[in-house]
Design a protein around this motif. Sequence first.
Motif, short mmCIF file in Angstrom:
data_model
loop_
_atom_site.label_atom_id
_atom_site.label_comp_id
_atom_site.label_asym_id
_atom_site.label_seq_id
_atom_site.Cartn_x
_atom_site.Cartn_y
_atom_site.Cartn_z
N SER A 36 0.82 -1.21 0.00
CA SER A 36 0.00 0.00 0.00
C SER A 36 0.86 1.26 0.00
N LEU A 37 2.18 1.11 -0.17
CA LEU A 37 3.05 2.27 -0.16
C LEU A 37 2.96 3.01 -1.49
N ASP A 38 2.74 4.32 -1.43
CA ASP A 38 2.71 5.11 -2.66
C ASP A 38 3.98 5.93 -2.82
N PHE A 39 4.87 5.83 -1.82
CA PHE A 39 6.11 6.59 -1.88
C PHE A 39 7.21 5.79 -1.19
N VAL A 40 8.32 5.56 -1.91
CA VAL A 40 9.49 4.90 -1.34
C VAL A 40 10.73 5.59 -1.87
N HIS A 41 11.58 6.07 -0.97
CA HIS A 41 12.85 6.66 -1.41
C HIS A 41 13.97 6.03 -0.58
N ILE A 42 14.99 5.57 -1.29
CA ILE A 42 16.09 4.84 -0.65
C ILE A 42 17.31 5.73 -0.47
N PHE A 43 17.90 5.70 0.70
CA PHE A 43 19.17 6.38 0.98
C PHE A 43 20.17 5.34 1.47
N THR A 44 21.42 5.48 1.12
CA THR A 44 22.45 4.56 1.61
C THR A 44 23.46 5.32 2.46
#
Length: 332
Positions: A195-203
């Motif tokens: 149900s996620l409409d936003f995902v942003h990945i940081f490393t």
Amino acid sequence: MSPSDTTSAIHHDLAEIVHGEPRTWGQISRLLARVDETNYWAASADSFTQWIRTFSTAIQVKEATLWRYLSAGRYYITLQQELERASVSTESLDTLSVKVSPENLELLAKLSRVMPGEKFVQLAERVINQSITRKELRQLWELYRPVLQGRTARGLGVTPPSVNLDDHAQYSTLGERSLLAALTTDFRKISGDHSLDFVHIFTLVRPLDVMGVEVPIEFDLVALTRKVGYQTLEIHGFEVRSSPPSSIQRQAVRPPNTQSLLQRRAQYCTHLWYGTTFPLDENDHQYLPDYVGILTLEREELSVIRPATSDSALGTDINAMTTSLLMRALNH
């Protein structure tokens, strides 16, 4: 085709480009390779490099761009052979879509030196099919680059470094990076929340204290997410370990090591995960806080052993993490 016919054909194609006839970068790359391989350049220049410089001026394309076309085209031909062995069909260089850019192929060539074979073939297929962005490729390269421990190919004729699986440090780092790459590729599936409409990945994220100074704690990966219909953001933090599961090394997941490490990280995120490239048994689980989700990567398959859950220990200093993520986003 006779040598004279070949020379005439090259001359004709070059003249068309000089006069503004459109060509894809792949077609230009193929032509440059023919100029080099047949020594066509020798009739008007002291070296192929000098010829490239003159040609770049004639067609008003930067010299560095032409070298990039040539390098990417040569790599693509090598890549074709590798993909054909894996039963993956490809376009010829002449008919290759311009959306498969030289820059993307450069990144793919770098990743070929560090990614596991099967995963690399899957990635290469996505590049050829234009189903991955340059941003995503750069992100993957940033994930895998530490495997080479800073080694680069400097100097003419130097072979680019590749991962050495007999090197324990490189093997261990490769495992960690493969796990992080799997997380980056499909976080929704791994988290179990579609149900996620936003995902942003940081490393490689360090929280910032109230003075804007980095806290001496680094997360291997942080996922900033939001559910459909909600305004609130959630922050998933990940700690990843890679090590052969010997009895001595297994102590790394038991107190006072990982337990205290995870407890210190809990204050900076709403969900906390622990991932390994070796299996954890039930005795290991008891040493990890109950709210910590557990992931394992074995034979290139990522499995969720248990999901991350909410707890009062989580997010007590969430502002330190949100400030850090905001600064990262603004700087990029």
